[in-house]
Design a protein around this motif. Structure first.
Motif, PDB file in Angstrom:
ATOM      1  N   MET A 175      35.976  43.741  49.769  1.00  4.70           N
ATOM      2  CA  MET A 175      34.784  43.599  51.423  1.00  4.70           C
ATOM      3  C   MET A 175      35.301  44.358  51.963  1.00  4.70           C
ATOM      4  SD  MET A 175      32.614  41.492  50.292  1.00  4.70           S
ATOM      5  CE  MET A 175      31.870  40.517  48.836  1.00  4.70           C
ATOM      6  N   SER A 176      36.837  43.811  52.510  1.00  4.79           N
ATOM      7  CA  SER A 176      37.958  44.584  53.658  1.00  4.79           C
ATOM      8  C   SER A 176      37.809  45.706  54.082  1.00  4.79           C
ATOM      9  CB  SER A 176      38.352  43.215  54.143  1.00  4.79           C
ATOM     10  OG  SER A 176      39.691  44.120  52.765  1.00  4.79           O
ATOM     11  N   VAL A 177      37.485  46.626  52.497  1.00  2.00           N
ATOM     12  CA  VAL A 177      37.863  48.001  52.791  1.00  2.00           C
ATOM     13  C   VAL A 177      36.841  48.232  53.194  1.00  2.00           C
ATOM     14  CG1 VAL A 177      38.218  49.601  51.404  1.00  2.00           C
ATOM     15  CG2 VAL A 177      39.456  48.114  50.832  1.00  2.00           C
ATOM     16  N   VAL A 180      37.671  34.740  45.168  1.00  2.26           N
ATOM     17  CA  VAL A 180      37.182  34.954  46.379  1.00  2.26           C
ATOM     18  C   VAL A 180      37.764  35.426  47.494  1.00  2.26           C
ATOM     19  CG1 VAL A 180      37.153  33.681  47.970  1.00  2.26           C
ATOM     20  CG2 VAL A 180      35.688  32.455  46.909  1.00  2.26           C
ATOM     21  N   TRP A 181      39.070  35.448  47.365  1.00  5.74           N
ATOM     22  CA  TRP A 181      40.344  36.583  47.667  1.00  5.74           C
ATOM     23  C   TRP A 181      40.264  37.665  47.339  1.00  5.74           C
ATOM     24  CZ3 TRP A 181      44.252  39.465  46.196  1.00  5.74           C
ATOM     25  CH2 TRP A 181      45.442  39.870  47.483  1.00  5.74           C
ATOM     26  N   LEU A 182      40.260  37.904  45.911  1.00  8.04           N
ATOM     27  CA  LEU A 182      39.847  39.512  45.425  1.00  8.04           C
ATOM     28  C   LEU A 182      38.854  39.727  46.196  1.00  8.04           C
ATOM     29  CD1 LEU A 182      41.060  38.672  41.356  1.00  8.04           C
ATOM     30  CD2 LEU A 182      42.024  40.013  42.797  1.00  8.04           C
ATOM     31  N   ARG A 183      37.833  39.643  45.777  1.00  3.83           N
ATOM     32  CA  ARG A 183      36.264  39.609  46.631  1.00  3.83           C
ATOM     33  C   ARG A 183      36.524  40.256  48.014  1.00  3.83           C
ATOM     34  NH1 ARG A 183      31.697  37.084  43.432  1.00  3.83           N
ATOM     35  NH2 ARG A 183      30.973  38.455  42.356  1.00  3.83           N
ATOM     36  N   MET A 184      37.227  39.355  48.807  1.00  8.19           N
ATOM     37  CA  MET A 184      37.065  39.323  50.208  1.00  8.19           C
ATOM     38  C   MET A 184      38.168  40.870  50.419  1.00  8.19           C
ATOM     39  SD  MET A 184      35.700  37.635  51.848  1.00  8.19           S
ATOM     40  CE  MET A 184      34.398  37.723  51.091  1.00  8.19           C
TER      41      MET A 184
END
Length: 81
Positions: free
Chosen positions: A26-28, A19-23
């Motif tokens: 996606m934040s980029v 979840v952290w890696l995906r967020m």
């Protein structure tokens, strides 16, 4: 049964990292973030369907958890690059 609960705990811990890696990805924003969101949604639908089918066919809950962990680990490897 203890192995089942330990694997559930590991699944939770490993999932938090994904979840952290995906967020983070996606934040980029941009096309890569949109592709990741679409991939995430499709993976969740596919895996839930596979799990429901496997449970209906008599698979154990432990094997379902193992399948989820395998998919989470693959996502972690892919997102960590």
């Amino acid at each position: 049964m203890n192995n089942y609960w330990f694997n559930m705990w590991l699944l939770g811990a490993e999932s938090q990292r994904v979840v952290w890696l995906r967020m983070w990805k996606m934040s980029v924003g941009g096309p890569a973030a949109l592709a990741e969101a679409n991939l995430m949604l499709q993976e969740k639908i596919d895996t839930a369907g596979q799990s429901a089918f496997r449970l209906a066919m008599g698979s154990s809950p432990a094997s379902i958890v193992s399948n989820y962990r395998r998919k989470v680990k693959a996502n972690e490897r892919r997102l960590s690059r």
